[in-house]
Structures are given as structure tokens and as C-alpha cells.
Design an enzyme around this catalytic site. Sequence first.
Site, PDB file in Angstrom:
ATOM      1  N   SER A 745      -0.978   6.285 -26.119  1.00 34.51           N
ATOM      2  CA  SER A 745      -0.661   7.403 -27.009  1.00 34.51           C
ATOM      3  C   SER A 745       0.830   7.740 -27.098  1.00 34.51           C
ATOM      4  CB  SER A 745      -1.461   8.647 -26.605  1.00 34.51           C
ATOM      5  OG  SER A 745      -1.031   9.080 -25.352  1.00 34.51           O
ATOM      6  N   LYS A 788      -3.085  18.537 -24.851  1.00 35.19           N
ATOM      7  CA  LYS A 788      -1.690  18.184 -25.153  1.00 35.19           C
ATOM      8  C   LYS A 788      -1.013  19.309 -25.929  1.00 35.19           C
ATOM      9  CE  LYS A 788      -2.228  13.183 -25.130  1.00 35.19           C
ATOM     10  NZ  LYS A 788      -2.436  11.998 -25.923  1.00 35.19           N
TER      11      LYS A 788
END
Length: 848
Positions: A745, A788
Site C-alpha cells: 500500500s 489509516k
Amino acid sequence: MKMNKLVEALKKWIEKREEGVEKKGRISAISREIPKTKGEACSEKKSGEEDKNAEQAKSNEKTGEALQAFSEEEKDRGGQAMRVVPVYNMMILPNSYIYFQIDNFRTLAGKTVEEGDKLLLAVLHKNEVDTRALHKEEVHPIGVEGTIKEISKDGYAVVETGNRVRIDALSQVEGEPLLLQTTPLYDVEDVDREEAAKKLQEIKEELKGLVERFHAGKVMAGMIDHHQAIQEVACVLSPWLSLNNEERYRVLQEDRLSVRTKMLEQIIYEYIEVTKVTTDARTQQQEDYQKLYKEQALQKQIDYLQKELDEMHPEKVSDLRKFELRIAEAGMNETAKKEAGKILNRLKNEGTNGQEAGMLYDYLDFVTGLSWKKEEQKEIDLDEAEKILSEDHFGLKKVKERMIQQIAVMNLKKQQSGSILLFVGAPGTGKTSIGKSIAKALGRKYVRVSLGGVRDEADIRGHRRTYLGAMPGRIMDGIQKAGVSNPVMVLDEVDKLSASYNGDPAAALLEVLDPEQNNTFTDHYMNVPYDLSDVLFICTANSLDTIPAPLLNRMEVIQYQGYTPKEKFEIAKRHLLRKSLKGVGLQQENVEITDEALENIISDYTREAGVRGLKKRLDTLCRIAAVHLVKGKGEKISVGKGDLREYLDMNPLHRREVKEEGKPGIVTGLAWTAVGGEILYIESMFTKGEGKLNITGQLGDVMKESAQIAISLVKSMFPDKAKLFKENDLHIHVPDGATPKDGPSAGITLTIALASLVTGQAVSPRIAMTGEVSLEGLVNPIGGLPEKLMAAERAGVKTVLIPKANEDDLRDVPDEVKEKLQILPVKTVEEGLELCEIKYTKSGLEVV
Ligand SMILES: Nc1ncnc2c1ncn2[C@@H]1O[C@H](COP(=O)(O)OP(=O)(O)OP(=O)(O)O)[C@@H](O)[C@H]1O
């Protein structure tokens, strides 16, 4: 019953007969034994001529016209009207006594029978024949003449038989007696009378020996004594002989007395032997039954007395007895009961000091301590359940909703278990503790089984009893602790299971969780199946990565996102502080923590997705309050923001906040870790060299590959800068250097960091990003978006670039986070570059 009646009737008849004989003068035994020869029959006929003539006249009178049915010729040959009694499967012998049941006899002989009536006994070929219209072809050719001696009130008719006759003709007019023409048959007298008398005596002795075993033995023995000829014995035994009609007739048919006597002897001895064997078998069986009943009765008595004694002196009840009682009452399945019984017997034989006694004792203690009974299905009130779940936990809306759905389904399907739920999330987010609330809401027992660090299959399924120190597995251990067969079982930390040379515990867990198999789960230690199908399993894990796919397949994953500061504040106020106070024995009024202080604890003294650290800080404050109170320094302590440093005795945690200023080559990224989301920086730098690549910061293989993709992409997007990569060494670093990082990611962050480096344009540290990148330059979706974004918000990030494909996940992001962030979904790296204000032209030539 029937036999007794017959015996009674016979007895009476024999007594009567004896009396008659006494009066008239006894018929010689010999004459009964040995039928009359032709000469004797003639002479006797003469002596009784007068009587007979009178009887015959009477009989003729009765039949009257019926005689007309015979032709003159037939009449001349001795045709006479006579009562014919057709018999089937009866022993009919001359010079004997034949016993009939009276009803049966009346049907056969006619309603008007009287004592003294003459008749002819004819043997039928077939049982079912219309006796009112009898034909000669339907009877055997040889019959026996007889006289009705008695029609007793006890329901029996006795016929005294005379000679055998051959039936020459038979004619019947309906409603009238039969007309028949017979020829007397004479026996061939070829027996030794003395010998015959001896044999008869032997037979009688044998018979008497046999009937002694019977209930009415004595009476029967007396009767046997009175029989004067072997044929009498055979006729009395007729109902019990296992001969068919033809075999019986064959005896009657025989002219030679010696042969007939032999046949009868054989028949009677056969009967005696067969009866002996069957009565022996029956007696044996009866004895067996008696023994069994006696044993049962004694056992019942012993049990009763033992129970009384146990109640009087409970302290003296031995362990063996206790196990006996527990095995009987535990409600075990048959296999388990048998196994426990076997082990108990071994323990009894071994004695309590035996070598294996300890192991046997432990086994019995364990299996009898389990609950084997099926618990009743309870109807759960959904509103009540909802209330309990809300009372115990703040937030967790999704989890609570899913749980209510599960309860509704269980109610509908009348089942105690349903889908296996897997709660995944950071530590301290309430995964385990909500299991307890679920048990409370369902009104069921709760048990937690920790699977962290389990490497051995035996930990799940138990050790075989042959191992030294064998123990049951954790699942059955949990069931025993719960004390019921339907607890809510939380299998904690399923992601921490690992396989070793001792087998794969995850494979054993598959069997536990599989509804197809878990109703007969067999723990190696117990060695008998146990039904786990009513257990409601809930699993928890911090991450899905290490859970084997087959196990994961069986579960329904529910993600725990971690809490926002606001949620943590509410949880602390409503739940944690109360728990901490209770833990040290204080009341609400003993500690006052200002809201500002609480917010500060959350922001500066904890760094976590869950609330475990927060709880620890509150525990510390409560302990300080306890000391304060016990030392008598006052009833209450107040905690303000300024007191935290002193009371918590720790420096505020270094808050990872975004840098103030950007630098080319450094870009803010977002990472997901087991403890929640984090921000991270991707740092890149050219150094003098010859095109080498240095990667530091403990990056995993996937992340290293992402760096390679980023280099290739940047080279292709900025071809004129490609030579930089050749002329310099490139160093990529991701702090914290000591923490391992991996995953795809960071693809977009790496690419933009390198683009920033080659172009010399800095990207604002307040722009953070996450997304996997393909060589084409597309931004692909990633996981853990809510965590996140929360981390980004905590760190002071203003703008976040996320993959367009992750837009849907924004639903799971708390509003307060979304409100504070500018979230920009991107499809390609180009869009990302634009948003980061890195100038770029498609031709790659116009780079400033
Ligand atoms: N939403 C909440 N409301 C009230 N209390 C909560 C909430 N979430 C967590 N807690 C409390 O936080 C503590 C830690 O929770 P718990 O042990 O359930 O965490 P966990 O997610 O199972 O952690 P781990 O992954 O480490 O096992 C417990 O005391 C629990 O009551």
C-alpha cells in the site's frame, strides 16, 4: 390353563370309571391292553347280545326313515344308521378312551348326543369338511366303533372305543344321521402279553418321572397309574404329540398288534424325550431369569441402602462411590458411559494405591465433571439483548447489529448456535469483552479459551491417555469450566496459532468449528465423542494474515476499527473509570478527573487504537487516590491536566505529528499495523554513485518490490531524469528503522516521493497517501482505510489521497474523522502527482 382343565376332567372321569369297574367287576387288564381277537369279539358279542339288540333297536328307531336311503342290498349286507364322528389329527385307537372337548364334540357328533350313544369315529383326510354332508371319499377307510361313556360337566366327552372297522359305504340325508356299512377288522395278535405289560409299566414309570416336573405333576402321575393299555396312554397324550393326521392314522391302520405297539412305544418315548429337552431348556431359562431378577432386586436394595447410608454420613462416601453416582447421573451418551464404567472398574481392580490410579482418577474426575445434558433452548428477547449489549459497550454499532441478527436467527431456527463470528481488530478494542456481554444477553455461561502461542495439536484435541501427564485439550477444558454444554466460547487470538512438528492446531480447530462434525468431537484424552453443536463460538484476532484459509472460510469476519479520541473519551467516562474505581474499591465521588485531563491522557499519554492503555492510566490514577484516602489525606482527589505528569509518573508520549515543512524526496504515507493506523515518511535521496539502490528501514519483500515499481514508473514518466538513477545511488529509507514494514500500500507514496526527488519539488507533509501502484500507473485498493485515516487525523494531516476503489470503505470511517480531513480518491499516479502539485506533462519533456 387348558391343560389343567383337561387334567381335572380326566382325573374325575378316571375316578368314576374306577368306581364303575368296581361295581361291574373290573375288566381284566389284559383285555384292555390287548384288543379282542376275532373269536373273543364273537363270544363277547353273544354274551351281551340282549343289551346290544335293545341298543341297536333304539338307535334304529331314532334314525327311522334314514335307513331307507340304503339300497335293500346294502341293508342286507349290514348297513345301519349310525352317528359318525369325523376326527382330524387325533389319536384314534381301538379299545381305548378318547377324550373330546364337549363343544367340539357336539359340533362333530350332533347336538343331541347322550351317554351310551353308539358312534363311529372316522378319520378325515382334510381338516375342513362339511360334516353335515359327508362322503366316503372324505374319510380314511378304517375307523373305530365307540360308545359315549360320559359327557362331563367340566366340558369333556369320553368315548370308549371298541373294534376297528372298515367303512364300506357311507350315505347321508341332510339333517339325518349318517348311514353306513362297515366290516369289523381283527387285529393280528402277535405280542407276548407279559412282555407288553412290562413295557407298559416301564413307559408309565418314565411318564411319571416326566410329569413330576409339571405343576400338576402328582395328579397326572396318579392318572398314569390307572392306564391299563399302551393305546390309552397314547390317546391321552394325543393333544401334545407332534404327529400329523396321516402319521396318526398310520398307527390305526396297522393290523399287527406287535407293530402297532412298537409304533406307540416309539411315539410315547419320543414325546417323553422332546418334553424333557424343552422343559430342561425352559427350566434353565427360568433359572436364568430368576437369577437376573434376583440380582436386580438385590442391586436395587443395595443401592437403596447405600443411598441411605450416604445421606446419613456424607463425609464417608468413598471416591469410587462418588464416581459411580456421577456416572449414573451425568446424562452421558452410551459410549461415554461405557468408557467411564470401564475406567471405574479398572480403578476398582487397581485399588487407590495402584500405579495407574492417579491417571484413572483424573480421567473420571474430568468426564464426570462435564455437563453432558442438553440445555434447553431459550427464547431471547431482542430488545433486552440490545439493552445489555449497549449497557456494557459504547459504540461498536456494527458488531451489536450483527449480534442481534444472529440472536434473531437462533430464535427462529430454535438453535443454540449459528455462524462462527471472527472479531478482527487492534488490541483493546473490546473484542473479547463483548463476548462476555453476548453471553449475558443470551443468558448463557461464558468461557474464554486463549489460543495464543498454541503450537501443538494436542492443545486443542488433548493428549492420548497413554502419554505421561496426558491432559484434555483446551476446548474440552473450557467446556468443563463452563459447567454446561452450551456456553458462549470465545476463542481468543486465533491468529496466534502456529503449526509445528506436533501437528497443526488449526486443523484440529477446523473440526471444533465445523457444524457438520462438531456434534461428535472426540478429544484424545476423553476418547469418547462430545456434542459441541450447541456451543456458540466467537473467535478474535488482531489480523487476518496468519489465519489459515480453511479456518477463515468457516468464519464471518467482523472488523473492529479502533476508536477515535472522542469515542475513547466516552468509553473512559462511561465504562473504564467505573471499572478502575471498582478495581481498587473506591466510589465515584473519590476521584474527579476533569474532561481536559481525560482528553490529555488520551492524546498525550496513550498511543493506541483500543483503550487498554487508557484503562491502565485510569487504574494508576485510582491507585493514587486509594493511597490518598487510606493515608487520610482527604476523601477525594481531583486530577487536572497539570497533574498528569506527576500522577502518571511518565513523560507525555512523543506524538507523531506531521512535519511543518516539506522537502523534495520525502512524502507522508499511511500504514496499517496490528495496533491500529500510523503515519510514516518515505524518505529518498540521491548520493554520488553508479546507480545502486539502497533500501533501509526493515522493509519486507513486497515493499521492496513496490520501490522497484516506483523507480520504473518514475523513469518512464520522467525519461529525461532517468539518467539520475544511473549516475547516482538511490537510498530509500522508511523510519522507524527498527519496525518491520511490509505490504503493497506504500506504492503511491514511494512513487510520489521519487517523483518529488527527481523533480526537486517538495510535497506538503500535510498531504498523506495510501494505495498500491501498478506498472501502468494505476492506483489499486488497499485495506485498513479507517485506521489509516484516523491515524492521519491524529497526526494533523489535512489531505489524504486514497485509491478510488476504496471510496466505499469511507462508510466505516467515523464522521468526526471525515470532517477533519480532505479525502481525495485517485485512480492514477498522474492524478496523484497533480494533486501534490508536481508539474508533469504527458510527453515527459516539460518538467520544471
Ligand atoms: N466499546 C467499549 N465500551 C466499553 N468498554 C470497552 C469498549 N471497548 C473496549 N472496552 C474495554 O477495554 C478493555 C479491553 O478490551 P478487550 O480485552 O475486549 O480487548 P480485545 O479487543 O479483546 O483485545 P486483544 O486483542 O488484546 O485481546 C476491556 O476492559 C473492555 O471492557
